[in-house]
Design a protein around this motif. Structure first.
Motif, mmCIF file in Angstrom:
data_model
loop_
_atom_site.group_PDB
_atom_site.id
_atom_site.type_symbol
_atom_site.label_atom_id
_atom_site.label_comp_id
_atom_site.label_asym_id
_atom_site.label_seq_id
_atom_site.Cartn_x
_atom_site.Cartn_y
_atom_site.Cartn_z
ATOM 1 N N LEU A 20 0.838 -1.192 0.000
ATOM 2 C CA LEU A 20 0.000 0.000 0.000
ATOM 3 C C LEU A 20 0.879 1.249 0.000
ATOM 4 O O LEU A 20 2.098 1.171 0.222
ATOM 5 C CB LEU A 20 -0.908 0.014 1.237
ATOM 6 N N ARG A 21 0.252 2.367 -0.212
ATOM 7 C CA ARG A 21 0.996 3.632 -0.210
ATOM 8 C C ARG A 21 1.756 3.828 1.095
ATOM 9 O O ARG A 21 2.871 4.349 1.108
ATOM 10 C CB ARG A 21 0.016 4.788 -0.441
ATOM 11 N N ASP A 22 1.164 3.399 2.217
ATOM 12 C CA ASP A 22 1.802 3.594 3.521
ATOM 13 C C ASP A 22 3.078 2.778 3.685
ATOM 14 O O ASP A 22 3.822 2.997 4.649
ATOM 15 C CB ASP A 22 0.824 3.219 4.645
ATOM 16 N N ASP A 23 3.335 1.841 2.777
ATOM 17 C CA ASP A 23 4.547 1.032 2.872
ATOM 18 C C ASP A 23 5.779 1.763 2.340
ATOM 19 O O ASP A 23 6.894 1.238 2.449
ATOM 20 C CB ASP A 23 4.374 -0.274 2.090
ATOM 21 N N PHE A 24 5.576 2.953 1.771
ATOM 22 C CA PHE A 24 6.672 3.663 1.128
ATOM 23 C C PHE A 24 6.844 5.047 1.738
ATOM 24 O O PHE A 24 5.858 5.716 2.061
ATOM 25 C CB PHE A 24 6.411 3.784 -0.384
ATOM 26 N N ASP A 25 8.102 5.466 1.870
ATOM 27 C CA ASP A 25 8.354 6.790 2.414
ATOM 28 C C ASP A 25 8.338 7.834 1.297
ATOM 29 O O ASP A 25 8.101 7.517 0.127
ATOM 30 C CB ASP A 25 9.662 6.824 3.208
ATOM 31 N N ALA A 26 8.605 9.076 1.677
ATOM 32 C CA ALA A 26 8.485 10.189 0.726
ATOM 33 C C ALA A 26 9.467 10.071 -0.426
ATOM 34 O O ALA A 26 9.197 10.559 -1.536
ATOM 35 C CB ALA A 26 8.692 11.519 1.458
ATOM 36 N N GLU A 27 10.631 9.445 -0.194
ATOM 37 C CA GLU A 27 11.611 9.283 -1.267
ATOM 38 C C GLU A 27 11.235 8.144 -2.207
ATOM 39 O O GLU A 27 11.539 8.192 -3.404
ATOM 40 C CB GLU A 27 13.002 9.016 -0.678
ATOM 41 N N ALA A 28 10.592 7.125 -1.684
ATOM 42 C CA ALA A 28 10.262 5.954 -2.498
ATOM 43 C C ALA A 28 9.010 6.158 -3.340
ATOM 44 O O ALA A 28 8.903 5.602 -4.441
ATOM 45 C CB ALA A 28 10.082 4.726 -1.596
ATOM 46 N N LEU A 29 8.060 6.918 -2.849
ATOM 47 C CA LEU A 29 6.778 7.067 -3.553
ATOM 48 C C LEU A 29 6.935 7.595 -4.980
ATOM 49 O O LEU A 29 6.303 7.054 -5.903
ATOM 50 C CB LEU A 29 5.837 7.969 -2.750
ATOM 51 N N PRO A 30 7.733 8.642 -5.226
ATOM 52 C CA PRO A 30 7.876 9.103 -6.613
ATOM 53 C C PRO A 30 8.449 8.039 -7.544
ATOM 54 O O PRO A 30 8.054 7.947 -8.709
ATOM 55 C CB PRO A 30 8.811 10.309 -6.487
ATOM 56 N N LEU A 31 9.384 7.221 -7.045
ATOM 57 C CA LEU A 31 9.944 6.157 -7.878
ATOM 58 C C LEU A 31 8.889 5.121 -8.240
ATOM 59 O O LEU A 31 8.828 4.649 -9.385
ATOM 60 C CB LEU A 31 11.109 5.483 -7.144
ATOM 61 N N LEU A 32 8.040 4.785 -7.268
ATOM 62 C CA LEU A 32 6.970 3.824 -7.562
ATOM 63 C C LEU A 32 5.958 4.422 -8.532
ATOM 64 O O LEU A 32 5.465 3.735 -9.434
ATOM 65 C CB LEU A 32 6.278 3.399 -6.267
ATOM 66 N N ALA A 33 5.653 5.708 -8.353
ATOM 67 C CA ALA A 33 4.716 6.369 -9.269
ATOM 68 C C ALA A 33 5.259 6.369 -10.691
ATOM 69 O O ALA A 33 4.523 6.110 -11.654
ATOM 70 C CB ALA A 33 4.448 7.802 -8.790
#
Length: 295
Positions: free
Chosen positions: A118-131
């Motif tokens: 889920l989104r909560d599994d990723f921090d602020a640095e990881a989220l853009p890479l997943l997106a």
């Protein structure tokens, strides 16, 4: 797609029907993570059910009193009230658009826990890479050149979800370790500890760079597919124009404008051939990028 809009990532080995259900219920999955169970859902609704049950029991008792008193019309009225109450309760339990009981979704979420992120599994640095990963994959799988089989659509449908899962797995692990690391050094570290911390910080940075390289490879592949997509659409438009060419030639011949228009119109064939070559080059480049991605 921003970091705020990343979709649920599901292990490709999860059955497709279950995977679709999990992806469509991100909020419910988050609530399950916080301890929601099917029993909790029933408890949340116990008060309305209790009120309805008490109301029905009261009406039945009143019905019996009227019957013993010989008041048949009132018996009919109370019986009708009972039926309306039961009907309204049944209708309220059916929500528009419900495709699957929430209890079943909760059970699925618990059963497949650990096989989705889920989104909560990723921090602020990881989220853009997943997106970025999801945007690249969606653009490839949603392209006409993929649907028409000009790419290796079968391998795309298998390998790209696997790439998404692996990238998400690494980003989730990286996010967890980074959070633990930041918590450890939040209050500062002694000089002798700082030397031991530096290799760990380099490991985090190097791991993030390696994942970012995977994402960039996906984006390069998506870029080649986008070029092929543009050539595909342009080629299709030129082919449509070329199919209409005899009508234009007939018109200019009848109007006596042959000397002015024929050279320009005849270039449609050349344009079509040129776009055909461009499409082949674009598809070939996409295949090369795919092979690099698969290595």
């Amino acid at each position: 797609m921003s970091g705020q809009d990343v979709a649920v990532v599901v292990d490709p080995s999860v059955p497709e029907e279950v995977a679709w259900s999990l992806r469509s219920n991100a909020q419910l999955l988050a609530r399950v993570r916080r301890g929601l169970t099917p029993d909790c859902e029933l408890d949340d609704d116990s008060r309305p059910r209790g009120l309805v049950s008490a109301g029905v029991a009261g009406l039945v008792l009143l019905d019996l009193v009227f019957f013993l008193a010989g008041l048949a019309p009132l018996v009919i009225l109370t019986t009708g009230a009972i039926l309306l109450l039961l009907l309204s309760r049944g209708l309220s339990a059916i929500q528009p658009g419900d495709e699957e009981p929430e209890g079943d979704l909760i059970q699925q979420a618990r059963w497949y826990d650990g096989r989705y992120y889920l989104r909560d599994d990723f921090d602020a640095e990881a989220l853009p890479l997943l997106a970025r990963t999801q945007r690249a994959i969606n653009s490839v799988l949603g392209s006409h050149v993929n649907a028409e089989g000009l790419l290796d659509d079968v391998r795309n449908s298998v390998m790209l979800p696997q790439q998404e899962w692996e990238i998400a797995r690494l980003l989730a692990k990286l996010s967890a370790l980074r959070a633990e690391h930041n918590e450890l050094i939040a209050d500062g570290v002694a000089p002798e500890v700082a030397k031991a911390v530096q290799p760990l910080e380099r490991a985090l940075l190097n791991s993030e760079a390696a994942v970012a390289a995977r994402v960039e490879a996906l984006e390069r592949y998506a870029g080649h597919v986008a070029e092929a997509e543009r050539a595909y659409h342009a080629h299709g438009q030129i082919e449509e124009l070329r199919a209409r060419l005899p009508r234009y030639e007939e018109l200019v011949a009848e109007s006596g404008a042959d000397g002015f228009a024929v050279p320009e119109i005849s270039r449609l064939s050349e344009d079509a051939d040129r776009l055909e070559r461009a499409l082949r080059r674009s598809v070939s480049s996409a295949h090369e990028a795919f092979r690099y991605l698969d290595s």
